[in-house]
Scaffold this motif. Sequence first.
Motif, PDB file in Angstrom:
ATOM      1  N   UNK A 140     -12.768  33.232   2.577  1.00  0.00           N
ATOM      2  CA  UNK A 140     -13.415  32.686   3.852  1.00  0.00           C
ATOM      3  C   UNK A 140     -13.567  31.375   3.043  1.00  0.00           C
ATOM      4  N   UNK A 141     -14.004  31.273   2.099  1.00  0.00           N
ATOM      5  CA  UNK A 141     -14.493  30.416   1.289  1.00  0.00           C
ATOM      6  C   UNK A 141     -13.988  29.413   0.236  1.00  0.00           C
ATOM      7  N   UNK A 142     -12.276  29.316   0.072  1.00  0.00           N
ATOM      8  CA  UNK A 142     -11.971  28.739  -1.220  1.00  0.00           C
ATOM      9  C   UNK A 142     -12.200  27.905  -2.381  1.00  0.00           C
ATOM     10  N   UNK A 154     -17.032  29.320 -15.517  1.00  0.00           N
ATOM     11  CA  UNK A 154     -17.000  28.029 -16.634  1.00  0.00           C
ATOM     12  C   UNK A 154     -14.912  28.158 -16.454  1.00  0.00           C
ATOM     13  N   UNK A 155     -14.589  28.741 -14.986  1.00  0.00           N
ATOM     14  CA  UNK A 155     -13.771  28.662 -14.810  1.00  0.00           C
ATOM     15  C   UNK A 155     -12.024  27.409 -14.390  1.00  0.00           C
ATOM     16  N   UNK A 156     -11.592  26.813 -15.652  1.00  0.00           N
ATOM     17  CA  UNK A 156     -10.348  26.141 -14.881  1.00  0.00           C
ATOM     18  C   UNK A 156      -9.507  26.683 -13.403  1.00  0.00           C
ATOM     19  N   UNK A 157      -8.847  26.000 -12.850  1.00  0.00           N
ATOM     20  CA  UNK A 157      -8.132  25.842 -11.995  1.00  0.00           C
ATOM     21  C   UNK A 157      -7.000  25.187 -12.130  1.00  0.00           C
ATOM     22  N   UNK A 158      -6.114  26.067 -11.147  1.00  0.00           N
ATOM     23  CA  UNK A 158      -4.652  24.935 -11.371  1.00  0.00           C
ATOM     24  C   UNK A 158      -3.742  26.118 -10.019  1.00  0.00           C
ATOM     25  N   UNK A 159      -3.327  24.838  -9.066  1.00  0.00           N
ATOM     26  CA  UNK A 159      -2.846  25.295  -7.663  1.00  0.00           C
ATOM     27  C   UNK A 159      -1.963  26.078  -7.815  1.00  0.00           C
ATOM     28  N   UNK A 160      -1.400  27.289  -7.453  1.00  0.00           N
ATOM     29  CA  UNK A 160      -0.394  28.077  -7.959  1.00  0.00           C
ATOM     30  C   UNK A 160       0.466  27.610  -5.792  1.00  0.00           C
ATOM     31  N   UNK A 161      -0.792  27.902  -4.893  1.00  0.00           N
ATOM     32  CA  UNK A 161       0.632  27.080  -3.876  1.00  0.00           C
ATOM     33  C   UNK A 161       2.251  27.647  -4.051  1.00  0.00           C
ATOM     34  N   UNK A 168      -4.549  30.067  -5.858  1.00  0.00           N
ATOM     35  CA  UNK A 168      -5.363  29.490  -7.449  1.00  0.00           C
ATOM     36  C   UNK A 168      -5.146  30.151  -8.070  1.00  0.00           C
ATOM     37  N   UNK A 169      -5.159  30.240  -9.273  1.00  0.00           N
ATOM     38  CA  UNK A 169      -5.288  30.364 -10.637  1.00  0.00           C
ATOM     39  C   UNK A 169      -6.608  29.900 -11.174  1.00  0.00           C
ATOM     40  N   UNK A 170      -7.279  31.434 -11.518  1.00  0.00           N
ATOM     41  CA  UNK A 170      -8.171  30.543 -12.656  1.00  0.00           C
ATOM     42  C   UNK A 170      -7.881  30.892 -14.239  1.00  0.00           C
ATOM     43  N   UNK A 171      -8.660  30.306 -14.505  1.00  0.00           N
ATOM     44  CA  UNK A 171      -8.365  30.347 -16.232  1.00  0.00           C
ATOM     45  C   UNK A 171      -9.251  30.061 -17.380  1.00  0.00           C
ATOM     46  N   UNK A 177      -6.749  34.002 -15.905  1.00  0.00           N
ATOM     47  CA  UNK A 177      -7.553  35.408 -15.991  1.00  0.00           C
ATOM     48  C   UNK A 177      -7.892  36.072 -14.507  1.00  0.00           C
ATOM     49  N   UNK A 178      -7.576  35.251 -13.649  1.00  0.00           N
ATOM     50  CA  UNK A 178      -7.634  36.126 -12.333  1.00  0.00           C
ATOM     51  C   UNK A 178      -6.704  35.254 -11.168  1.00  0.00           C
TER      52      UNK A 178
END
Length: 249
Positions: A140-142, A154-161, A168-171, A177-178
Amino acid sequence: MTPSTPGSPAWVDLGTADPDDAQRFYSALFGWTAEVSGEYVTFALNGLPVAGAGPLYGVGQPTAWSTYIGTADADEVAARVEAGGGKVLVPPFDVQQQGRMAAFLDPGGAPFSVWQPGTMRGAAVFDVPGALTWNELNTRDLDGSMAFYQSVFGWQFRNSSMSGVPYIVAKVQQTPVCGLQPMLPDMWPDDVGPHWMVYFAVHDCDRAAEHALALGGVVVQPPTTLPIGRYAMLADPQGGLFCILAGRN
């Protein structure tokens, strides 16, 4: 990405009100075999470990799947969780020689665990029918969740909306990875808290959903076509939620 790569989901297990029926249901649905050691069940696919299951220990605890994220140092992760506003539910401890684990709540209240591998590395197969293929945080809090998990793993993020729906895809090391997504009101009622969802790969989503129903499960979200394939959300006979995904070839 391998299950021993720090920051990548390494294992999932089910806390269930009926371990015996869980063995029946999931073995029939995914073709798993079960090896029982004490109260813990290790499920295998073609002889390779893919998931686990055990009894519930807390009064009123619901049947649910847990996500374990791999780490090289469970104690360091515990310190980062506390520094980031999360809560340590179970401090790091050794599971004989198999590894070291700990359980947490993120700041939004979603439970997750970590696994520091020893002789047991985690799941040995991914992304094939009957094996884990994806893990996804419903929150509930992206923005707050992204900040927390970045500080911990240490995840990086990519917006896949897509179509205006945030996703959001975590890398880790540029490898997905999730996923993380907001809990939209039309899909998640207010009484359902933030949580990690597990996805298992299947050959045919529609047939697997029908099979789950015949085995006593519930089709919570019927098979739906997504850009990545066809998925459905199911519940086992004890109410444990999980998803199935037949990816596009």
